[in-house]
Every structure is written in structure tokens, then in C-alpha cells.
Design a protein around this motif. Structure first.
Motif, PDB file in Angstrom:
ATOM      1  N   GLN A  53       0.806  -1.215   0.000  1.00 58.87           N
ATOM      2  CA  GLN A  53       0.000   0.000   0.000  1.00 58.87           C
ATOM      3  C   GLN A  53       0.844   1.274   0.000  1.00 58.87           C
ATOM      4  O   GLN A  53       0.359   2.344  -0.371  1.00 58.87           O
ATOM      5  N   SER A 101       3.329   2.225  -1.909  1.00 55.48           N
ATOM      6  CA  SER A 101       3.547   2.792  -3.234  1.00 55.48           C
ATOM      7  C   SER A 101       2.321   3.535  -3.741  1.00 55.48           C
ATOM      8  O   SER A 101       2.437   4.446  -4.579  1.00 55.48           O
ATOM      9  N   GLN A 102       1.151   3.187  -3.234  1.00 53.49           N
ATOM     10  CA  GLN A 102      -0.058   3.904  -3.626  1.00 53.49           C
ATOM     11  C   GLN A 102      -0.073   5.326  -3.059  1.00 53.49           C
ATOM     12  O   GLN A 102      -0.685   6.230  -3.642  1.00 53.49           O
ATOM     13  N   ALA A 150       1.844   7.514  -5.522  1.00 51.38           N
ATOM     14  CA  ALA A 150       1.535   7.133  -6.903  1.00 51.38           C
ATOM     15  C   ALA A 150       1.587   8.309  -7.873  1.00 51.38           C
ATOM     16  O   ALA A 150       1.834   8.123  -9.070  1.00 51.38           O
TER      17      ALA A 150
END
Length: 369
Positions: free
Chosen positions: A86, A88-89, A92
Motif C-alpha cells: 500500500q 507505493s499507492q 503514486a
């Protein structure tokens, strides 16, 4: 989980042996070590193993420091998350900058594994208990010097040797090593220095029974890679060409790839590196873990990644002592007869030598939520 503090340490270590590729040489490295602390006080470490100069990739130590301080760390501080995928989200919106992202992504995985008391390899889904290691040898002053280096590493038990090549240092060095070691698992890496017009010259390497020719052409020149692969028996391995999963899909569609080098740094961290492994494994493409002369933190992450089932070729996870007189972890990564044991301890599987890091840090910054 919630990250409440992050430190970036720019650490400088000398190499025990100068390393030269088709674009540059280096005798000392600066890498950024990432230290993430969650609200319970647990710590996860990652490493930004970017080159100092923009020759392998566009990023540098300075650009990664800026991205980490200005964009990536602020994106995750104080945010709730349950799984490392999560993280890297949360950043983003930031395009590219895979090396900078990699250090934070890896630190998130190590933090999660530490809190959940599982080894990093197990957290990633690894199944191997040991990893076969290969070595990467740079361009040497003479062929005799190269043969000496090959002999030294074969005597240490490494079963695979990769040679850096460039125009003027390719066919004859390869011929000499192959003549001295007819059965050696041998491959070459051009780091994208050749052009399509030099394809006939590269075809001459086909006679030496190489395991692969790695990244002969520029990263975006996938058509040249596909054309060369149709004309030679030696498998083409892609490295710099595959930064994203979309790059991998394009290479597969063009039939420009028969082997994939997965580098945690180049892919933006363990999350994307694992996804690239899964896709290549599904497509029947063998993979191996490449290295960026990581310090022990990044090297341990590479070992954990290499425990995944698709890593069927020797990886660049050689012992810490091949590159550094002293490493930032204890114990250092050790290769016995070319084999590295996958750590069973929770988290990174090694202790981080914070005193040694402080001693060799040229800059440190702390950010809090």
C-alpha cells in the motif's frame, strides 16, 4: 500501522576493487540508507542504491535525496497502512524515480516483516532456503588482469561469472575467458552501449556458448533487441529496458526478451520487483536478481527476493566482502562456495550497525509527522 519518523542517511564507503563498466568507473560509493520508525518504535531499513552519476539511469544520489525529502517521505508520514504494497499507492502521483522509491518501499517491507516477526523472504513469499550467487566483473586494464580476477572468484566457489563488455573490449576478452574455462557459466553485460548498426559484431559472441547477452542496446530500443534475438541463439537478457511492468509486457509482446534481470532499485522496490518476477515466471521467462553494488541492507533485500521460485539463475548476491572491507550490517552477507543462505530471523535477518553508519554518513536528515 503508521510511520511517524523517517531518517535519510547518505553513507560513503570505498570499494575494495575499482569497478569499471562501458560508461564509467568507480572506487567509492554513496548510497542513501532509509530508516523508518512506526508508532510502536519498530524500525525498518531500506537502501537507495542509486549511482552517483546519471550513466546507468537518470537518477543520482542528489536527485534521490531531493525526491525522498520533498515528496516520498512526506507522502507516507502519518498515514495508516496495513500491507507494504500500500505504500507505493501513497506516492503514486510521483512519476519515475524508481531508485528513490525503492529505498522507502524496501524499508516498508522490512518494517512490516519485523513487526509481524517473519523473515523478509517469507513475507515476500520466498520458498528457497539458499541462493546461488554469481559475480560481476568489470572492465580490467588487460586480459591477463581479467583472467586473474576470474580465477580468484572461481577459487572462492562462485559458479557464474558476468563480464562487462564495450566496443573494443568484447570478443577477445570473452574468447580468453572461454578458452581458459570451457564449461563456465558465463555471460556478458553491455549496459546498452552498442547500436543496432553493431549487431554483426555482437553476433560474433554467439560462438562462445554464453548463458546470455545482457542489455546490448539502449534501454528504449526494444526493436533492436528483438531483431538481434531473431538472429542469434544466445538469449537476450534485458536490464535497463524494464523499469515498469508495462515495459515487461512490451518486451514480451515484441519477443525481445528471453531472460530478465530484476533489480530491486530499477523496479522501484520489492513490491514491483516481486510483481515482475510473477509475470515473467508466468510467461516462462527465467529471472535472476541483479545488483547495484548495494551495501548490506540492499544486499539482504536482494537475497530475500531471490528466494522466490522463479529465480532459477545465479543472482548478483555475492558476499559483502567482494565489495566492502566492512559492511553496514552484522553479520555481513556471506557466500560459501557460491551459495548464500537465506536469513531465518525476522525482518531483514541482519542487525544494522548504526554506529558504523553514523561514522560513515556524510549527511543525515530526519523528518517526522
Amino acid at each position: 500501522m503508521k510511520i511517524v519518523a523517517a531518517k535519510l542517511h547518505r553513507v560513503r564507503l570505498p570499494l575494495v576493487h575499482e569497478f569499471r563498466t562501458s560508461s564509467h568507473g568507480k572506487s567509492m560509493l554513496d548510497h542513501i540508507l532509509v530508516e523508518l520508525t512506526d508508532e510502536s518504535g519498530a524500525v525498518g531499513w531500506g537502501e537507495v542504491a542509486s549511482p552517483s552519476d546519471p550513466f546507468y539511469a537518470p537518477e543520482t544520489v542528489e536527485s534521490c535525496w531531493h525526491l525522498g525529502e520533498r515528496y516520498l517521505v512526506p507522502a507516507i508520514l502519518g498515514k495508516e497502512w496495513e500491507r507494504p504494497e500500500q505504500l507505493s499507492q501513497l506516492w503514486a502521483k510521483v512519476r519515475g524515480n524508481q531508485f528513490a522509491k525503492s529505498g522507502l518501499d524496501t524499508a516498508g517491507w522490512v518494517l512490516w516483516a519485523t513487526i509481524n516477526c517473519v523473515p523478509l523472504a517469507e513475507a515476500l513469499g520466498g520458498t528457497r532456503t539458499e541462493v546461488v550467487a554469481g559475480v560481476s566483473l568489470g572492465i580490467e586494464p588487460t586480459i591477463d588482469d581479467l583472467l586473474t580476477e576470474v580465477e580468484r572468484h572461481l577459487a572462492a566457489g562462485y559458479p557464474r561469472v558476468k563480464l562487462k563488455i564495450a566496443p573494443g573490449w568484447d570478443v577477445e576478452p570473452v574468447r580468453a575467458v572461454r578458452s581458459a574455462h570451457p564449461d563456465l557459466d558465463l555471460h556478458v553485460d553491455a549496459n546498452g552501449i552498442y547500436t543496432a548498426e553493431q549487431s554483426d559484431h555482437l553476433k560474433a559472441l554467439d560462438e562462445f556458448g554464453l548463458t546470455m547477452i545482457e542489455q546490448p542496446f539502449a534501454p528504449r530500443d526494444l526493436l533492436a533487441h528483438a531483431n538481434l534475438q531473431r538472429q542469434i541463439a544466445t538469449p537476450i537478457c534485458l536490464d535497463e529496458s524494464v523499469e515498469t511492468l508495462e515495459d515487461l509486457e512490451t518486451a514480451l509482446s515484441l519477443q525481445a526478451i528471453r531472460v530478465l534481470n530484476i533489480k530491486v532499485s530499477r523496479m522501484g522496490g520489492l513490491t514491483r520487483a516481486r510483481a515482475a518476477h510473477d509475470r515473467a515466471h508466468q510467461a516462462g521467462i527465467p529471472v535472476w536478481c541483479g545488483g547495484m553494488h548495494e551495501f548490506g541492507i540492499g544486499r539482504a533485500a536482494n537475497v530475500a527476493l531471490s528466494s522466490l521460485p522463479g529465480f532459477s539463475l545465479p543472482s548478483d548476491v555475492s558476499a559483502s566482502a567482494k565489495y566492502y572491507a566492512q559492511d553496514v550490517i552484522t553479520p555481513p552477507v556471506i557466500a560459501t562456495q557460491g551459495v548464500v543462505q537465506v536469513p531465518k530471523a525476522p525482518g531483514l535477518g541482519h542487525d544494522v550497525d548504526t554506529a558504523f553508519i553514523a561514522q560513515n554518513a556524510v549527511a543525515t536528515i530526519e523528518l517526522t509527522s
